[in-house]
Every structure is written in structure tokens, then in C-alpha cells.
Design a protein around this motif. Sequence first.
Motif, PDB file in Angstrom:
ATOM      1  N   VAL A 570       0.933  -1.222  -0.224  1.00 47.14           N
ATOM      2  CA  VAL A 570       0.084   0.111   0.067  1.00 47.14           C
ATOM      3  C   VAL A 570       1.347   0.761  -0.047  1.00 47.14           C
ATOM      4  CG1 VAL A 570      -1.895   1.340   1.378  1.00 47.14           C
ATOM      5  CG2 VAL A 570      -1.608  -1.380   1.037  1.00 47.14           C
ATOM      6  N   LEU A 571       1.819   0.850   0.450  1.00 47.86           N
ATOM      7  CA  LEU A 571       2.856   2.418   0.738  1.00 47.86           C
ATOM      8  C   LEU A 571       3.556   2.498  -0.670  1.00 47.86           C
ATOM      9  CD1 LEU A 571       4.529   4.240   2.306  1.00 47.86           C
ATOM     10  CD2 LEU A 571       6.153   3.028   2.881  1.00 47.86           C
ATOM     11  N   LEU A 572       3.774   1.964  -1.552  1.00 46.44           N
ATOM     12  CA  LEU A 572       4.513   1.287  -2.135  1.00 46.44           C
ATOM     13  C   LEU A 572       3.367   2.511  -3.509  1.00 46.44           C
ATOM     14  CD1 LEU A 572       6.851   1.777  -3.757  1.00 46.44           C
ATOM     15  CD2 LEU A 572       6.233  -1.018  -4.485  1.00 46.44           C
ATOM     16  N   SER A 573       2.277   2.289  -3.127  1.00 44.45           N
ATOM     17  CA  SER A 573       1.032   2.207  -4.035  1.00 44.45           C
ATOM     18  C   SER A 573       1.059   3.897  -4.605  1.00 44.45           C
ATOM     19  CB  SER A 573      -0.156   1.647  -4.115  1.00 44.45           C
ATOM     20  OG  SER A 573       0.160   0.065  -4.421  1.00 44.45           O
ATOM     21  N   LEU A 576       3.437   5.585  -5.668  1.00 44.35           N
ATOM     22  CA  LEU A 576       3.151   6.052  -7.241  1.00 44.35           C
ATOM     23  C   LEU A 576       2.675   6.734  -7.206  1.00 44.35           C
ATOM     24  CD1 LEU A 576       4.193   2.250  -7.824  1.00 44.35           C
ATOM     25  CD2 LEU A 576       5.692   3.996  -8.047  1.00 44.35           C
ATOM     26  N   ALA A 577       1.347   6.900  -6.769  1.00 40.95           N
ATOM     27  CA  ALA A 577       0.147   7.686  -6.972  1.00 40.95           C
ATOM     28  C   ALA A 577       1.217   9.650  -6.754  1.00 40.95           C
ATOM     29  CB  ALA A 577      -0.753   7.122  -6.087  1.00 40.95           C
ATOM     30  N   HIS A 578       1.924   9.671  -5.979  1.00 35.82           N
ATOM     31  CA  HIS A 578       1.962  10.907  -5.394  1.00 35.82           C
ATOM     32  C   HIS A 578       2.400  11.557  -6.803  1.00 35.82           C
ATOM     33  CE1 HIS A 578       2.725  14.092  -2.760  1.00 35.82           C
ATOM     34  NE2 HIS A 578       2.538  13.601  -1.531  1.00 35.82           N
ATOM     35  N   PRO A 591       5.282  -6.660  -6.842  1.00 31.11           N
ATOM     36  CA  PRO A 591       4.205  -5.919  -5.674  1.00 31.11           C
ATOM     37  C   PRO A 591       4.639  -5.267  -4.593  1.00 31.11           C
ATOM     38  CG  PRO A 591       3.631  -7.645  -6.108  1.00 31.11           C
ATOM     39  CD  PRO A 591       4.890  -8.249  -7.011  1.00 31.11           C
ATOM     40  N   THR A 592       6.268  -5.320  -4.317  1.00 29.03           N
ATOM     41  CA  THR A 592       6.920  -4.373  -3.284  1.00 29.03           C
ATOM     42  C   THR A 592       8.019  -3.788  -4.027  1.00 29.03           C
ATOM     43  OG1 THR A 592       7.926  -6.671  -2.168  1.00 29.03           O
ATOM     44  CG2 THR A 592       6.070  -5.601  -1.487  1.00 29.03           C
ATOM     45  N   VAL A 593       8.266  -3.384  -5.043  1.00 34.97           N
ATOM     46  CA  VAL A 593       9.538  -2.882  -5.656  1.00 34.97           C
ATOM     47  C   VAL A 593       9.683  -2.225  -7.152  1.00 34.97           C
ATOM     48  CG1 VAL A 593      12.033  -4.087  -6.895  1.00 34.97           C
ATOM     49  CG2 VAL A 593      10.750  -5.492  -5.312  1.00 34.97           C
ATOM     50  N   ALA A 594      10.063  -1.185  -6.891  1.00 31.67           N
ATOM     51  CA  ALA A 594       9.885  -0.269  -8.282  1.00 31.67           C
ATOM     52  C   ALA A 594      11.260  -0.106  -8.346  1.00 31.67           C
ATOM     53  CB  ALA A 594       8.815   1.325  -8.425  1.00 31.67           C
ATOM     54  N   VAL A 595      11.265   0.251 -10.137  1.00 31.65           N
ATOM     55  CA  VAL A 595      12.882   0.710 -10.549  1.00 31.65           C
ATOM     56  C   VAL A 595      12.711   2.341 -11.230  1.00 31.65           C
ATOM     57  CG1 VAL A 595      13.334  -1.157 -10.834  1.00 31.65           C
ATOM     58  CG2 VAL A 595      12.345  -0.386 -12.491  1.00 31.65           C
ATOM     59  N   SER A 596      13.803   3.290 -10.888  1.00 29.23           N
ATOM     60  CA  SER A 596      13.790   4.093 -12.150  1.00 29.23           C
ATOM     61  C   SER A 596      14.940   4.753 -12.083  1.00 29.23           C
ATOM     62  CB  SER A 596      13.022   5.110 -10.861  1.00 29.23           C
ATOM     63  OG  SER A 596      14.128   6.503 -11.311  1.00 29.23           O
TER      64      SER A 596
END
Length: 745
Positions: A570-573, A576-578, A591-596
Motif C-alpha cells: 500500500v505504501l509503494l502504491s 507511485l500515485a503521489h 508488488p513491493t519493488v519499483a525501478v527508476s
Amino acid sequence: MEPMTTSLVDALRAQDDASLAALLRLRPDLAVPPPADLTVLATRAGIRASVHRACDELDTVTLAVVEALVVADADHTGAERDGLAALLGPDVPAEALDRALVALRERALVWEDEQGLRVVHAVRDIVPTHPGNLGRRAGGPAASSELPAMLAALEPDERRVLDALVAGPPIGRSRSAGAPETPVGRLLAKGLLIRVDSDTVELPQQVGIALRGERPMGRIVALPPALDTRERPPGQVDGTAGGAAMELLRRTERLVELWGTAPPAVLRSGGLSVRDLRRTARELDTDETATALIVEIALAADLIGESDSPNPDWLPTTTADIWLAGSPEHRWTALARAWLDLQRLPGLVGRRDDQDRPINALSETLRRPLAARDRRRVLEALAALPPGTSVTSPAALGELLAWRAPRRGGRLRDELVEWALSEGTVVGVVALEAVSEPGRVVLATAPGDNAPVVAALRAVLPEPGETVFLQADLTAVAPGPLVAWLARELRLMADVESAGGATVYRFTETSVRRALDAGRSVTDLRDLLERHSSTPVPQALTYLVDDVGRRHGRLRGGVAASFLRADDEVLLSEVLAHPDVVPAELRRIAPTVAVSPVALAEVLDLLRAAGFSPAAEDAAGSVLDLGPRGRRTDPRQPRGRITTPEPSAERLDAIVAKMRAGDVLAAARTGAGPTTTRTLATLQEAAREQRRVWIGYVDRHGVQGERVLAPTLVGGGVVEGRDAVDGELHRLPLHRITRIAVLES
């Protein structure tokens, strides 16, 4: 029969080796490069530039003696000591005259022969145009025995003219000089004035001496002016100096930190802009004058320098990192020595130059080759007083130094004294207008001998503590200096709010997060506070650490260019929405990982700006410190610290020996040796009697050479001995010797 004259080189030859070594110590320029023989030494001793430097060291009485010698024409003919004493008058007692003559002889400015005292010719170019404020010698009535009667018979208006000139200078201008009926015209007719041109006249030397009576050279101040002093407890002086030393270290550390993250630009004309100096002064919490001094010392200590770029900045050097790792005593020693040897005048910052342009800190306009010499001279005069003794007035100290060396200092002489005292107070060499014990030691020791300085400063600093007082307003008070590691930890987790005898640290959310970003855990911070606080840890501070720690690190960033991971989907979502995080171009890959594609440091900055508290991690998952470390540039040779070490006694003895050998060689070349035999018996006799021989020889290539040896072994077809010039052991085949001369010892 006319008395014999002795040249300066003959007078030098008559001196012993110790006197020649003392001459080279008093006039070190004579030994660079080492003279080949005493003739070269005498020639150098009479060069105008060298005589000028030697006279800069003379006090008021000795300079008056030099002027009296010139008045007596001692550069052309001998001067009698009694005549010299008569010229100087009753102000200069016999003992003072003798001391002055000894000082002049030691410096090879004066010597004596059968005609009397002689002075080097170049002295006439060094003294004022009118030595003793007396005019030139004149012939005619001024030089006759009738002069006293002529002066007694002068008309009142004529006497007034002479009285106006007798005090000096002896030159006067008069529009009526050509009119015979005027007082000036009548004096010219009587030969009591000399015409220089149509409007200018000069008072002859003989007339001036006659009119001055018992003081032909005028009034001479033969005793140094007294100093008004104040006694202070030495412990009070040293304690104050220790506090100043710690402040200097704190501000220099802050300078390195500030310029490492926000370096000021180098002006196109060189130096630091007024705006950047003011900004730095605000950050260092001091005035612009002290800030200019600190940046100048940092430059001299090679802690800062210009970067190598088309548009250079002022950056800390890698030497600064080594300096920061040292103990306070070693760091202060480096700064104090850099200041003492600084060949620049920070006191000029803020003034305007000859072209009416402002003088900036770190600019070449501040360079003065003699600044270090004049600074030491002020401090050494103050250090000659007993410990704890201060001067009540810098102006009085300036008057004393002016008496000791009237030719030094120039138009900034009084200001140099004030600058040396005020700058020394900032550095900690001076405190309460007295020299501190660390200051005395750093003045008295050679640059490489730092152990005594370190010990002296350590003795005046309070013992570093390991405890602080934690207060409910989220501050910690250190009542004195802390051990280095604890001070570093506190600066990491809190901001310095004020410094001085006691240092106040303030804890904020940002400062605590800074410590966590550097790899400290909440447990580490709480344990440190509990172990090193003399008071219970306030509940507010515990809540602050726990609250920041609870939010810190819930997000973990890595390099993909960078990645972001969280235990909470939920925190990662939410991230991403901010909208403020959109520039990070984050893309969820699990589900718990994003890259940039954006660098990790930029991603973390965006997240913090959006209100999140991320932490960086390395490949093992440990917290990674991405805090700013500051830019650096390569160290350079410190500018303004070009010093010439004083030659050692062994070095001076070697130079004297070389000059003696050179004289022997010169004498041997002209056949001055008492014998010229080449027999084996002569060499053996020289070895037995430990006498030197000049040997002319031909080497195996047929090249002629010569050498002065002190034979130690003669036999087996060779002579073995030590060279009189370089001291090396040499062997020469007897059959190659073409000429030999036994030399006088």
C-alpha cells in the motif's frame, strides 16, 4: 711614512673561522651561492643590495654611527674613533658607540686599518641624502680656522637664515639668492652658503657642525623607549588562548565543510568576492576581518585551493581531509605555523589599492615578501617579556620596534604591529595582549619540530570530556571540549547551535534522519545518548528519535539506475500515485519493488520533498550513506610560505672551509706557496706535520687539474688525503703530479 691601508678582503682574511661563520649567519645572502673564496665574499659584502639588507637590521644608535662614518668620509679615508664620538655628541655614551662598532664589524660593514675606521663604499648610497641632516663639505672660508670668528660676527638676519637651515635639511630655496644685498646673498659672498642653482642654496657641513655645538649630528635617542606593561596570571592568558585555538579549529572545520558543498567562485582577477566573504563570515559566526584571516591561513596551510576547471572555484583540498583526521593539537600547530610564515597581509582586505580597486581576500594584492619577517619581529618582541606580561598600548610596542630597526616596516609599520596582535589573538598565539605559552613554543621551535608545540597546547586545553547534559528543549550542552569521536557523532545527529566555552547541540527531525542516513540505527542513537549523558534522556528526545526511526527506512532505494522497495504494498502504491514523485519515473516491477532511470540520490530527494522518509541501501541491504561529502581539489604547494631555513653551524663551517681553501688555491696559482718541490719527502713531511698541499696533476685523459689535499698516506706510488673543499678522500698517483706546493696552515 704614510700609514698602510687594509682592504676589506684583507680584514676578512685576518678573522678566525668562527667570526666568518658569524658573518654568514648575520648576512645569510652572502652565502648564496657559497663564495669561492674570501675575495668573492668581500665583493658581495660591499654590494649595495646586500648592504641595504644588512642596514635594515641595525638599531637607531648603530645607524647614527653609520651616518657619522659617512660624514667623516670613512668610505674614502680612515676615521678616528674620537672624531666619531665627537660627531655623535653626548647622547651616545662610549659603551653604546663600542657596541655599535662591534655590530658593524661583525657584519663586515666596518673594519679598521692604520688610518682608522673604514666603511664599505655602498653605505653612502644607503644613508639619507644628507647624513645627519648635514650638507656637503666645502672649501674656502667654511673650511678655514676663521670660521668661528665669522659666525660670531654675523648680522642677526644672516644668523636667522643659518639657524633655519642648521636643524635640517640643509637645503633651502630663496628667490633673492642672487641679490647681493640680501642676507642669503651676503652669506653666499662670505662662503657660509653654497649655491646649488639660481634659487637653491646649501649649508656647508662645517658650518652646520659649528653651529650645532656639542651635538653635530643632532639629538640622538640612545636608549630604547620604555614599554608600559600589565601583569596578568599566565594561566589566565593560556586559558584564553586555548579557547581561541579551539574556536579557530571549529571555524576552519566549518569553512572546509561549507566550501566543500557550496564553493565560492574565483574572481576573474583572482581572490574571493566581497559577497562570498560576507556569506562565509555569517556561516562562521564571526566578522569579515577574522574570516579573511581564516581563509588566508587555510590557503597557506593548503587546506583550500583553486579547482582545475575553466571557471575555477575555491575548494577544500584532499589535504583538508588529512588535517580533519588529526588531533586538535596537531591541527592547531599546522594553522599556527601557516600563519607565522604567511607572506601576505590579511589586514589589507577591504582597503583599496593604488588604482583605487578594492583589495579582496585570497588575491595576489595581499602578497608581501617581508610580511612573515615583520610579524615574527612583533611577536618575538612581545615574547621577550615575562610570561603573562602584556603591553598596554600597541603604539608603544611599535615605537620600540621602530627604535630597534628604523629602516623596517615602511608606511605600514604601526598597522603591522596592530595586525600581528589582533591576528595572533584570533589564532591563539596571543591572548589578552600577551604571548601565550603555546605561542612562545611555536615561535621558538623549527617548523619540523611539532612535539613541543603539541604538548604546550595540550597543557592549556581542558581535558576532553565524554559526557553532555541533555535538556528537555531537545538540546545537549557540552561543558567543554569533547573527545573527537563523540564530537563527530553529536555533530552528525544534532546541529551546533552555539559554540564557545560550552557547545550547545540541537536535535531536530532533520539532524536525527541525517544520522540514520549515515548508517546509525535507532538503537545506536539511544545507546549513545544514555551512555554519555549526565542527565536522564528527556522523553521528548526519545520520542523524536523513535518517531524518525519508525518512519525511516520503510522505503529502500537501490541503483537500477535506482530501485525502490517497500515491505508494504500500500505504501509503494501511495508513492507511485503521489504527483510530486512523478519526475522520478518510477515503474513497479513487483508488488513491493519499483525501478527508476533517475539516479538514486535524486529519487530520495524527491521522496523526502513529498513527505516520505526513505533510506538508501547497498547490495547487502545495509543502510548506505549518500549524504554530501563535499567537493575536493588536488593539494598544491602552499602559497605564501616560501621560507629559507637558517643554515646549520655545520653548513656554515663547510662554507668557511671552502672559502679558505679557495684562497689557498688562488695563492698557489700565483706561486704564493713557500715551496714547489715534487719530491716524495715533501709529501711525507706534509703528512707528518698535518699540513695541506696544493697539487697540480694530469688525469688519465691528459686533462690538467688541481686540488688541495691534507695528505694522510704517502706510499705505494700514490698520495691519499682529504680534499680541503669537499672533505672527500682522494687518491692521486705520484707519477701524474706535475707541481706541488706546501701551503701555510
